[in-house]
Structure formats: structure tokens, C-alpha cells
Scaffold this active site. Sequence first.
Site, short mmCIF file in Angstrom:
data_model
loop_
_atom_site.label_atom_id
_atom_site.label_comp_id
_atom_site.label_asym_id
_atom_site.label_seq_id
_atom_site.Cartn_x
_atom_site.Cartn_y
_atom_site.Cartn_z
CE LYS A 180 -13.64 5.69 1.15
NZ LYS A 180 -12.97 5.68 2.16
CE LYS A 227 -2.36 10.68 3.06
NZ LYS A 227 -3.12 9.63 2.28
CG HIS A 268 -2.00 -1.10 1.25
ND1 HIS A 268 -3.39 -0.88 0.89
CD2 HIS A 268 -1.89 -2.26 1.75
CE1 HIS A 268 -3.77 -1.87 1.00
NE2 HIS A 268 -3.18 -2.91 1.59
CE LYS A 297 -6.33 13.92 0.19
NZ LYS A 297 -6.54 12.85 -0.57
NE ARG A 298 -3.63 9.79 10.00
CZ ARG A 298 -3.29 8.85 11.02
NH1 ARG A 298 -4.15 7.86 11.47
NH2 ARG A 298 -2.22 9.02 11.79
CB THR A 344 -10.04 4.70 -0.84
OG1 THR A 344 -9.55 5.02 0.53
CG2 THR A 344 -9.33 3.44 -1.47
C1 F58 Z 1 -2.93 3.84 2.20
N1 F58 Z 1 -1.91 3.51 3.14
C2 F58 Z 1 -2.34 4.51 0.95
N2 F58 Z 1 -1.33 2.91 5.50
O1 F58 Z 1 -1.69 5.52 1.48
C3 F58 Z 1 -3.58 5.08 0.13
O2 F58 Z 1 -3.00 5.63 -0.98
C4 F58 Z 1 -4.25 3.80 -0.28
O3 F58 Z 1 -5.50 4.11 -1.03
C5 F58 Z 1 -4.77 3.06 1.04
O4 F58 Z 1 -3.71 2.59 1.72
C6 F58 Z 1 -5.59 1.70 0.53
O5 F58 Z 1 -4.62 1.10 -0.51
C7 F58 Z 1 -2.38 3.45 4.74
O6 F58 Z 1 -3.37 3.93 4.93
C8 F58 Z 1 -1.49 3.17 6.76
O7 F58 Z 1 -2.74 3.75 7.42
C9 F58 Z 1 -0.37 2.45 7.42
C10 F58 Z 1 -1.04 1.83 8.75
C11 F58 Z 1 0.11 1.48 9.60
C12 F58 Z 1 1.04 2.25 10.04
C13 F58 Z 1 1.61 3.03 8.92
C14 F58 Z 1 0.59 3.64 8.21
#
Ligand code: F58
Length: 809
Positions: free
Chosen positions: A658, A552, A363, A546-547, A654
Site C-alpha cells: 500500500k 516486526k 500466513h 502494522k501490528r 501488505t
Molecule cells: C499476516 N498474518 C502476516 N495474522 O503476518 C503478514 O505477513 C501477511 O501479509 C498477512 O497475514 C496476509 O497474508 C496475520 O495477520 C493474524 O492476524 C492472526 C489472526 C489470528 C490470531 C493470530 C494472528
Amino acid sequence: MDFRNGIGLRPLGSSAAEFEQDLLSNLYYRRGTTVESASAQDAYESLVLTVRDRLAERRARTTAAHYAANPRWVYYLSAEYLLGRQLEQNILYSGTGEIATAAMKALGVSPEEMDELDIEPGLGNGGLGRLAACLVDAMATLDIPAIGYGIRYDFGIFKQTFVDGAQVEKPDDWTFQGNPWEFPAPDDRQTVFFYGHTTRDEAGRTKWIPGEIVLGEPSHMLVPGYGTETVNIVRLWRARGSESSFDLERFSAGQYAEAVQEAVRAENISKVLYPDDSTELGRELRLKQQYFLVSCSLRDILRRFRLWGGPLTDFPAKSVIQLNDTHPSLAIPELMRLLVDEEGLGWDEAWLLTQRTFAYTCHTLLPEALETWPVALFERLLPRHLEIIYEINQRLLDEVRSRYPGDIDRVRRMSLIQEAPERRVRMAHLAVAGTSAVNGVAELHSQLLAETTLHDFATMWPGKFRNVTNGVSPRRFLRIANPALSELITSALGDSRWAGDLDRLRGLERFADDPAFLRSWRDIKRANKARLGLGDPDALMDVMVKRFHEYKRQQLKLLHVITQYHRIKDNPGGDHVPRTVLFAGKAAPAYHAAKSIIRLINAVAATIEADPAVTPYLKVVFPPNYNVTLGELIIPAADLSEQISLAGKEASGTGNMKLALNGALTIGTLDGANIEIRERVGAENFFLFGLDTPAATELKASGYHPRSYYERDPELRAALDAIMSGAFGGVGKEVAESLLNWDEYLTLADFRAYAECQEAVDRAWQDQTAWTKASLLNTARAGYFSADRTVSDYASTIWHVEPVRVTRD
Ligand code: F58
């Protein structure tokens, strides 16, 4: 007894009267109260049980159908699930909408009041966790026999509050009132080992003598499919001390803390979601969590496999295990350990079975987000797994040497062990080596993975690498989140089948030039803005949710907001398009740069709010604690979707899907799934700007000087100077300094293109008919981004599983 197709069950009634009866009996017998003395919580929990029972009935039939079919199963392993609220979705999926509403009325409570009591389980950080929830929903919808495995954290993602504009984290005690949706299954508890050492028995087999033993207790939540009888589950593990972990002798001697310290240590494993993607803190606990999830889940999967009774060699034919990023990748050495040490298989045979069983989804593209763990930590916590990883590595590197003789550098690059500056295990390499399929989450991402991050592996094993573009649940993010638009769509298309077959939205295209339809479309957007209640519903609602992460580029959006503020100040009577700019999202607690951006946004918002010359045209809002529930309120209200990451950094996104599905137009870079969204909705319905990935790479390679952009661009300079001079309550100088001196993510390089693109947005907004048409076409053409399509791609290209239909009788 023969339980097939639910024989032995008295079916629950489907009439309003029967539903009401069941609700009352739940109130009396399970809550132990009466209508007269019931609290709102009593009503809520009785309602939950009444709905849940109807799904549990389907679950029983699903289990029977699966048992009879003896299918190939999908096991989805994920450290995170952001499930969102359950009540409304489960009412929709169980088809009890009308009768449940009637019963609530009879009880004197409202659906809104009940929803408020339905606590969202925040068992994830962001996109990755929400994706897991969308995928399990879609697996059930497509009748795929599947279980999602995860951790039942006592505390989910922190609650975000603002104190003087700064993010302050509060614990999320989501089970404070219990969780009526879950079924505990203590009988299926598992034992998990940590620490200790390895030795050999008389037969020469390796044995792990553990130093700590912890219990994993599962409970499950039901995951119904939409428009089908299938109900799957997510099984969540909670850590417990073993029976002997309570020291009665010490307790009797008054040493209360010491008496429970072992149990506390054990329970800490599932205490809190790891909310942080930027620090080294708590790393041992995090690795323990990962192994805990993996060990419990694999033992459970093997237990289920043994119920069938086939030979172990058939394990991959009956089970495919999808690893949601590397967090559960310890499953690879763990399965090897179970097969070799506990089942007595030879290494080669065990390795083939293991590789055939697993698949891995990556991811990220950020090198710093690829997990590695210190070898020293492994040695202490999981000594046997480290031995197995060394063995896997030796064989991998033998293959590399024989394929590329003399290429020492390649051997070093591909090793599972990074040597310097500290010896660490590279989990992504382990995940690639131990699986038969590796996928990225959008086309660009999958391509870049193969060309850059995992290039050596993609060269050696090209057949392993795939793309599966992400998708989102059309039920949660359109049908439930946007009821008014859903109704309009249903009446336009003649039925509501689109929610289970999102390509049907295409049928909306024939209304693209229908003025009355466009007016209804616009009225609904306006009403959704009014429902959200942040800003004038007639203003353009410009949304970035978003985060918070520097890649970003919330800071790019903010620089543009400041520029707009300056333009309005400089020309108060000008023809400015009124906008509400909405930011929402959390920053990792230790990610100081991201927190500084949050604080600066709040400071800019306050400065603008205090300036009556500006407020008619510009408002910045930042509702705290963005989560699935808040997303469901914001997304349907958005006119403009901000997807402005530096090209090559966002794996997919994602939220972009949405928002497009809800008729927001995207302003975005050629990054992640933006590219595919633009291809599908049409370039004329998408605001594109900025560097693409090759241009960004080249600019970095040729020596990037952010200050030169500052010097050349008066508006950019004015925005940064304003921050530096303390114009926003003295806040945020470190944000400006970091941009001027470093600007890792090329924010300043993209500023002018972004500002010009925003002018094109303003111009487009002036023609409301054309805008609304583009909005409608975004929705009509976003069907591809259904999680149902994503799951069907996984099923056909990676899992090779067939659906099992569950019948009603
Ligand atoms: C996200 N990753 C990607 N990681 O940033 C985003 O582009 C993608 O659409 C999404 O995954 C789904 O494929 C993501 O959310 C985390 O939250 C990790 C969790 C564990 C710690 C590091 C960040």
C-alpha cells in the site's frame, strides 16, 4: 417466475433528481422522519439505503446470472474480515458519486460528515483480515462467483487508547447504531452441535449425540466489483440460543440470570473477535467460534449445492473452498462427517471429494503461530471430529510409513497429533492433508514453508505447494485514500482505467523526468501530509504502521530514533534532515513485551517533544487505534515505508504494498514481499539493509550474543543506556533488558546496518527531484501488487474457475 436478468424489477433511476427522490423516500418511509426533523444519523442511514438499493439491484441480476450459469463457485472461509468503511467505496462502485454528492447538498449534509458516521467493521486483527477484504473485493471485480463466509462478531478488534502512554483496550461496539449495510437472512439459519458423545446406529453408522445446540443466523453485506455489474456477498454468522434456550419456568420463578444462561452461553460464541495471538486464554471459546463458522458455512454451501440438484460426486466440480489460514480448517473433518455420517458415503470416496474441494493458505512462518489444540479439549467439544482426525491421521501415517520405511522420526514429525509435552492436534498438518493446494503469500514465504515449516509434506507431495503473492485493493488504497494523486494519475494516463487494471500505472514512467509533473507529485504528497495534520508537512514523513510484534522490530526503529535524538543533542547546529516518525498499530492485549514497546515509544515521543533543541528536526507521533480508516489517511502521506522485520519472519506484508503504491520509498530487509517489491520498483528506488534469511539462520546457529553488539557500537550502547538509566520517564527498561539478554529477532545485529541505511535515506532526501522521481517510479511499478492480480493467480492456478459476466438488462 423468471427472475433472470432482473425481470420484474423496475430499474432505479440514475439521475440526480431520481437519486434525491429515493433518498427522501428512504428518509420518510424507512427512517420515518422528515427533512425538517432529520438528524445526521437519519440522513446517513437514508443515504446508505439509497446507495445500497442500487447495489442490491445489481445483486439481484448477479444472482440471476449465476443461477443461469451454474458455475463453479469459490467459497472463501475466513475468521476475519477488515472491510473498512463502506460508504465511499459503495458510492464509487455504484457510480453514484456525483448524484449522491448533489443529494447530500440538497439535504444540507456533507460527504465528510456522512463518512464520519460510517463505522468501520473491525472484524479482524491485521493483515490476514484485511487481505480477506481485498480478495473478496477483487473476486467481485473479476466477476468470479464467490461468497466470503465469516463471523459477525458483536465486538470487533478493541479500540486502542493510551493512558500515560500505555495501551488500554476499549470494547468496539460497532453496531451500537445498527448496521444499515447488512441484510439479515434468518430463514437461512443453521443448527450447530457441540459436546456430547458418539454412538453407532443399527446400520453401524456413527452418530453424534450433541450436548449443546446453537443456532447460526446469517446476514450479508454486499461486495460490489469495480467497473462491473457483479455484486457478491460476505455472509456473516451470528450465534443465537435455540428456542428452548430461554427457560420461562425459571424466569417466572424470578431466577432471571439462570433463565437466560443457556442463551447467553450460545451468544457468547460470536460475542467478540479473538484479538490475541499470544495467550492460552479463552481457547475453548475460540475453538467453538472456529467450528461454529465452519459448520454454518458448510451446511449453507451444501444447501446451495442441493438447489442445483446434481449428484454429490459433483460437489468439488461446483465448489472450491479456500481456507484463510487454519482457523477454518475444521471444515475438513466436518465435510468428512457430513459426507460419511449424514450422506452415507464410503470413507475413500468422501476423502477424495474433500481433498478436491479444499485449498489452504498459510500466513505465517513463526512456529508458535501454527495452531494446535489440546486433544482433551477436542474430545469434549467435538468428539466425532476427533475420531475423524484420528482416522485421517492413521491413513496419512500409513502412507508415510510405506513411502519412507523405517523412518520413525518422520512419522512422528508428520503426525496430525503432537504427543509431547501434551497431546495436541496440529491444525496445519490437517490443513495440508485435507486439501489439494497449499500456498504461501509471497515467494520467499512459500519457499521457506516448503523448505522448513512444512518440509516433510512438501517432500511427499511436491505438487501441492504453490505461491500466490498477496495484493491490495487499488481502489481503497489509492483511488479512495489518495484522491489528489488519483486525479493526477488519471489526467496523466488519459483515463481512470488504471484502478481496474493496475499495470497501466507503468504509463507514469514517461513522466519520471518531467519537472512540472514531479512538482505536482510532490505538492500532492505535501498536501496529504498537511491533511494528516501530524508534524511539519515539509519534514520527511517516516512511517511504521502494522501490528506490534517483536519480529516486526518496532524496537529497531525506536533505537534509531533515540540515536538520532542523541545526534541532534550532541550537535544542535548540525545539518539534520527534519523527520516526523510515525508509529501506529495495536498490540495483542496479553502480549506484554509488545505493549512495553508501545509505552516506550510514547515516552520517547514525550521526551523529544519537551526538548526545543530537538523538535525542529525530530518529532515522534503515535496516533492511537490504527485501523483501515486511519491507514487510508496515513499511507498517502508517507515518504518512507518501514519494513524492517527480521528476514524470514514476515510472511508477506501488505502495508509494504500500500505504501509503495502511494509513492513511499521502502527501507526494508529481504523479507516477505519486500523482495518482490524491490525487484519490481528497482533496487535503486529501495533502501535495503540487514541480514538475509540464511545469514540470520547462521548467526542464530553459531550462538548469538546481543551484548557484543552493544559493547562494540557506541551509539547503540548510548541508546540502550539511555533507556536503562530512565532517561524516558523511567519507562521501558524491560525492553532494553530483553534486547541485551535475549534479542530473539536479532535487532542489535541489524542496528548498525539500519542506521547507515537511514543515513543514505537522509542523503537521498536532500535531492528532492531525485527522491520524487523514485517515489513516482514506486507507484508506476507497483501494479503487480493489485489484489486483482492475486485473485487472478488463485483463479488460474488453484481454483480453476471462470468468470460469469452480469449484464445490465
Ligand atoms: C499476516 N498474518 C502476516 N495474522 O503476518 C503478514 O505477513 C501477511 O501479509 C498477512 O497475514 C496476509 O497474508 C496475520 O495477520 C493474524 O492476524 C492472526 C489472526 C489470528 C490470531 C493470530 C494472528
